[in-house]
Design a protein around this motif. Sequence first.
Motif, PDB file in Angstrom:
ATOM      1  N   LYS A  51     -31.890 -31.345  38.992  1.00 42.96           N
ATOM      2  CA  LYS A  51     -33.483 -31.838  39.266  1.00 42.96           C
ATOM      3  C   LYS A  51     -33.980 -33.176  39.181  1.00 42.96           C
ATOM      4  O   LYS A  51     -34.989 -33.793  39.469  1.00 42.96           O
ATOM      5  CB  LYS A  51     -34.104 -30.919  38.074  1.00 42.96           C
TER       6      LYS A  51
ATOM      7  N   THR B  38     -25.848 -29.767  48.289  1.00 47.15           N
ATOM      8  CA  THR B  38     -27.190 -29.428  48.140  1.00 47.15           C
ATOM      9  C   THR B  38     -27.290 -28.892  46.717  1.00 47.15           C
ATOM     10  O   THR B  38     -26.614 -28.479  45.753  1.00 47.15           O
ATOM     11  CB  THR B  38     -27.705 -28.218  48.935  1.00 47.15           C
ATOM     12  N   GLU B  39     -28.634 -28.861  46.147  1.00 40.33           N
ATOM     13  CA  GLU B  39     -28.937 -28.424  44.767  1.00 40.33           C
ATOM     14  C   GLU B  39     -28.195 -29.167  43.771  1.00 40.33           C
ATOM     15  O   GLU B  39     -27.584 -28.447  42.914  1.00 40.33           O
ATOM     16  CB  GLU B  39     -29.079 -27.121  44.765  1.00 40.33           C
TER      17      GLU B  39
ATOM     18  N   LYS C 104     -35.399 -31.074  54.384  1.00 43.62           N
ATOM     19  CA  LYS C 104     -36.998 -30.365  54.182  1.00 43.62           C
ATOM     20  C   LYS C 104     -37.147 -29.576  52.729  1.00 43.62           C
ATOM     21  O   LYS C 104     -38.095 -29.656  51.975  1.00 43.62           O
ATOM     22  CB  LYS C 104     -36.995 -29.585  55.427  1.00 43.62           C
ATOM     23  N   GLN C 105     -35.894 -28.850  52.656  1.00 45.33           N
ATOM     24  CA  GLN C 105     -35.815 -27.819  51.477  1.00 45.33           C
ATOM     25  C   GLN C 105     -36.007 -28.734  50.073  1.00 45.33           C
ATOM     26  O   GLN C 105     -36.575 -28.129  49.110  1.00 45.33           O
ATOM     27  CB  GLN C 105     -34.440 -27.088  51.623  1.00 45.33           C
ATOM     28  N   HIS C 106     -35.293 -29.507  50.141  1.00 49.20           N
ATOM     29  CA  HIS C 106     -35.064 -30.313  48.651  1.00 49.20           C
ATOM     30  C   HIS C 106     -36.575 -30.954  48.204  1.00 49.20           C
ATOM     31  O   HIS C 106     -36.752 -31.342  47.568  1.00 49.20           O
ATOM     32  CB  HIS C 106     -34.214 -31.340  48.693  1.00 49.20           C
ATOM     33  N   GLN C 107     -37.139 -31.530  49.661  1.00 48.11           N
ATOM     34  CA  GLN C 107     -38.512 -32.042  49.226  1.00 48.11           C
ATOM     35  C   GLN C 107     -39.624 -31.108  48.863  1.00 48.11           C
ATOM     36  O   GLN C 107     -40.523 -31.364  48.057  1.00 48.11           O
ATOM     37  CB  GLN C 107     -39.190 -32.500  50.839  1.00 48.11           C
ATOM     38  N   GLU C 108     -39.374 -29.641  49.441  1.00 46.45           N
ATOM     39  CA  GLU C 108     -40.170 -28.909  48.701  1.00 46.45           C
ATOM     40  C   GLU C 108     -39.755 -28.463  47.214  1.00 46.45           C
ATOM     41  O   GLU C 108     -40.692 -28.215  46.454  1.00 46.45           O
ATOM     42  CB  GLU C 108     -39.993 -27.765  49.579  1.00 46.45           C
ATOM     43  N   SER C 109     -38.718 -28.400  47.272  1.00 47.45           N
ATOM     44  CA  SER C 109     -38.163 -27.802  45.579  1.00 47.45           C
ATOM     45  C   SER C 109     -37.981 -29.062  44.691  1.00 47.45           C
ATOM     46  O   SER C 109     -37.841 -28.752  43.486  1.00 47.45           O
ATOM     47  CB  SER C 109     -36.948 -27.339  45.903  1.00 47.45           C
ATOM     48  N   GLN C 110     -38.234 -30.123  45.158  1.00 46.74           N
ATOM     49  CA  GLN C 110     -38.150 -31.323  44.059  1.00 46.74           C
ATOM     50  C   GLN C 110     -36.670 -31.380  43.723  1.00 46.74           C
ATOM     51  O   GLN C 110     -36.467 -31.926  42.413  1.00 46.74           O
ATOM     52  CB  GLN C 110     -39.049 -31.264  43.116  1.00 46.74           C
ATOM     53  N   ASN C 111     -35.559 -30.848  44.149  1.00 48.56           N
ATOM     54  CA  ASN C 111     -34.326 -30.860  43.866  1.00 48.56           C
ATOM     55  C   ASN C 111     -33.740 -32.128  44.780  1.00 48.56           C
ATOM     56  O   ASN C 111     -34.081 -32.226  45.885  1.00 48.56           O
ATOM     57  CB  ASN C 111     -33.581 -29.677  43.985  1.00 48.56           C
TER      58      ASN C 111
ATOM     59  N   CYS D  94     -28.281 -35.505  39.341  1.00 46.50           N
ATOM     60  CA  CYS D  94     -27.751 -35.510  40.735  1.00 46.50           C
ATOM     61  C   CYS D  94     -26.478 -36.351  40.849  1.00 46.50           C
ATOM     62  O   CYS D  94     -25.457 -36.137  41.291  1.00 46.50           O
ATOM     63  CB  CYS D  94     -28.699 -35.878  41.712  1.00 46.50           C
TER      64      CYS D  94
END
Lengths: 806, 248
Positions: free
Chosen positions: A461, A457-458, A392-399, A466
């Motif tokens: 970009k 995580t993270e 969820k977090q990465h979908q928001e941050s595009q990471n 990744c």
Amino acid sequence: MKFNFRHRIAFKQAVIVLTVSLLLGLISTCVQIYLDLKQERSNFTAGIEQTIALHCDAAIEAVYNLDPKQAESITTVLTTTSEIYHAQLIDDFGDTLAESSRQKVQPSSLAVVGSNLFRFKSHIETPLNIKESKSGSATLIIDLDTALIAGNFVRRTFNSMALGLLYNIALASIFLLLFYRYLSQPILNIAHWVDQLGKSDNVVAPPYDQRDELGDLVSSFDRLWHERKQMTDQLNETIQDLSKSEHFSRSLMENAGDAMFLCQSDGTIVQVNNQAAQSLAIDSTELLGKPLAHFSKNHTNSELEALFSSIGEKQVSTLEDVQINTQGKHFPIEARCIRMHLQNEDYILILARDISVRKEAEQQIFELAFFDTLTGLANRRLFIDHLNSAIKQHQESQNFGAVLYLDLDRFKTINDSLGHGIGDAILCEVAKRLTQILPDTSTCARFGGDEFVVLLTETGKSAELCAESTTTTALKILEQMTTPFNIAGHQLYCSTSIGIAVFPDQPNNSLDILRHADTALYRVKAQGRKNFQFFDPEMQSTAQERLELEKGLHQALKNNEFELWYQPQVESNDQIVGAEALLRWRHPEKGIILPGSFISIAEESGQIVEIGNWVLKRAIAQLSDWHKQGLPETFKRLAINISPLQFMQVDFVDRLLEMLNEKGIPGQLVELEITENMLLNNFDIASNKMKLLKQRGISFAIDDFGTGYSSLRYLHYLPLDILKIDRSFVTGLRPSSELAAIVEVIIATADRLNLTVIGEGVETLSERSALMELGCHCFQGYLFSKPVIPEVFYDKLQESTQSSLI
Amino acid sequence: MFSSILKRSVVILFIAFIGPAVADEKPIEIFAIDYPPYTIVDEQNNLSGVDIEVVKAAFTKVGIEVKFSTAPFERINKNLKHGYIAGFTSCARRPAREAYILFSDKVSEANQVALMAVDTDDSKLTKLADLSHYKVNAVEAWAMQKELESKDIPHSKIQDIDSGIRSVVFRDIEVFYIGELTALYRVHQLGLQDKIKTKRLADKESVNFYLCLSKAYPGNTQLLEQFNTGLERIKASGELDAIYASYF
């Protein structure tokens, strides 16, 4: 009750009566004496005058007749009067006709005192008119016995006073007896009765039943006593009940398992129970007056006060805290706070329960629920929970993030052959090694058996970043597992296989990602274990390529596969005034590889320092060659790119200067290109090093200006010479465009700071003319020349010089 | 002799010219007590009596007005001593009185007698000392009483003449030692002349009475002369006798 007669009312009243009566008696006696004295004087004088008058005619006759006998009889009679001790009758011729006297009374002491009080005329001469006398009047002389008179008077007075005194004493005594009989004795009896009432529970009959004031007092008191006794009995019963109740409540409180704190609104403790004192390891009396926050780990006094003030009436507020007792022991509590209104004041009752056991149980439950009991790593549930959050977090941050699915190779063999104990020990060791190398933000879980899953995580970009990052981590894991495990005397080798899935490359859930990672894992196993594999083939190839590059970089330096190419820097007149040394990797299989493909890898792996040093060394050697061959005067400098990691090496300055000295190259021919980010991160160190190098004439250029934070601060404080406008500003540059405005500002700033501006990436004439129009007169780009090998560059240089001469 | 004549002439002249002048101013006051019949004082204090008459006549004779007053004898005597009064009539001549009294010529005389009841045996009574044998009284303080006292003759004292007279008539007193004329005068007045007798004592001489003038009283020397002159004249003229005759 000690009987002291002096303290009796009767005695006091008798004394008062005696004193007052004596005083009044004395005063009245004095007045009486005074009046008596006056009256006595008057009476006495009248008596004497009467006596004289009685004898006056006879005396006149005796004188008239000059009859001595008659005269003597008169004087004799007069002296028989007790007050007169001397009488003399003198005829009108002045001769004593008769004279009588008697012995005066011997004056007593009273008479002496009295004579001072009772002053009167003791010598009386009474003229007697004798008819037809030729010679005048006769005289009757009497002398009074003052001592006798005064003595009599004083005696009477004394008697009167003595009688008065006796009267007063008798009166006082009678009063004393009467007061004692009718006042003191009844009061004593009443007092004794009252005393008995206080001591005995039995009803004692009143000692006085007369119908007078005391009787009224006794009956009133008796009635009041009975009423009060009845009330007192009821009150005692109530108090007893209350006492029992209080004792009951107190026992409940004291024996309560929870610690109880009664606090004021400001958090000051005013009452505690035994459990509170025990839990805080302090005497309960010492607790009183201390702020509750003193024993709290998580709350300050003001926080508690605010919390307490927020609690409403009949409202229970629950909070958790950690209390610290006087021995420094921390223990969690669950506190239920209740506002109480007692005796017109607000109090907060805090029931604190030690929830250490519960917390431990909760922790245990939590660990059981979310952690692997053997290794302490997260279990599947927790991992999926974290993964869901990360997705969820990465979908928001595009990471991008990645899931690594690990499986220990040959673990089943070890487990079966050496037993579960050894197997479990290996699993624990693997978990330990994983947690050591994985970043803190990652989640490492054991799904059971020998399956470990890592959530990163993270990671970047882009999918490429990744892949690179994840590859690095996977390689670290693989390397860690190459070290043999020493378990119970066994040196065991247990490699691992890793399947990797990246998210969120497409809309998928955690189970899909895990499945992808698992699939990738099986692919690894299928390919022979001890490796990693991305689920995404592109990612896999990227990672593969990266791995190959990294592996190739090690070989490149050894095999001398690096080359330096040089791109000319020209002025407006197309005169080459310098060059930028650019690194090229002549890969034996892939051919020429540009730095953009491997510099980031070199930086991550640390090879950048070694490569950078090679670049520096090679560039200076090339410059030395050219210098020996002869450089035109128009050639001002050779620009060499320095990576931040290289520049921050401790021996960088010494190394560079040594190279220059070795080659005999003046520093003015060398230009070091640095990036903005390096300056921002290490401003002071970079500044010092730049100043040292500047002393040798070495110039500095800011590369890619405008792409970083472009802080103007360092432009002023650092010894910069050249400012290179990044190609992103130059490509497609047209006059009056937005880019032109930015470039114009950059050029104006450089001019103000006396910096030379070089436009990078100039590929078209319009770009060149636009730059020139904006004030930039030095260029670098394909419009003038691509980076070329040294020999070509030198030829271009020569050509440039010759063309300018023409 | 000549000087005597001259002296008398001067006195006469004085009386003739000065005397009336004095008499005009203030009468001479002469004191007397009740001593009948010589001097008699009634209940209104009016004085009369032989000597009163004589003295009055004598002074009148020489042109001197006189008035008579009475007072107790001791008072009169003491007044005389001090010169507070002019004179007294009549008194006997005694040595003690010489010092302060000017005695005139004899005015009258008196004989001390034993006054007795007529039946009293007086045979043994001839001299004064014989009174020792009798029960005697005398008026206290009078000369006779003092004489008895001086002679140690037992006696009792009475206060007045009447008491003495009555005591011998009606009481057990045998002798009342008193002046003769006085006693007789009172006896007559009391009507007891039949029950009374008197007896003169052989060794007792008569006693002369004089006008006694105080030496200390101013002008008494001349007054005495004038009185004596007047007394001589009434004696000579027979007036004196006439006066006596009117009383006895």
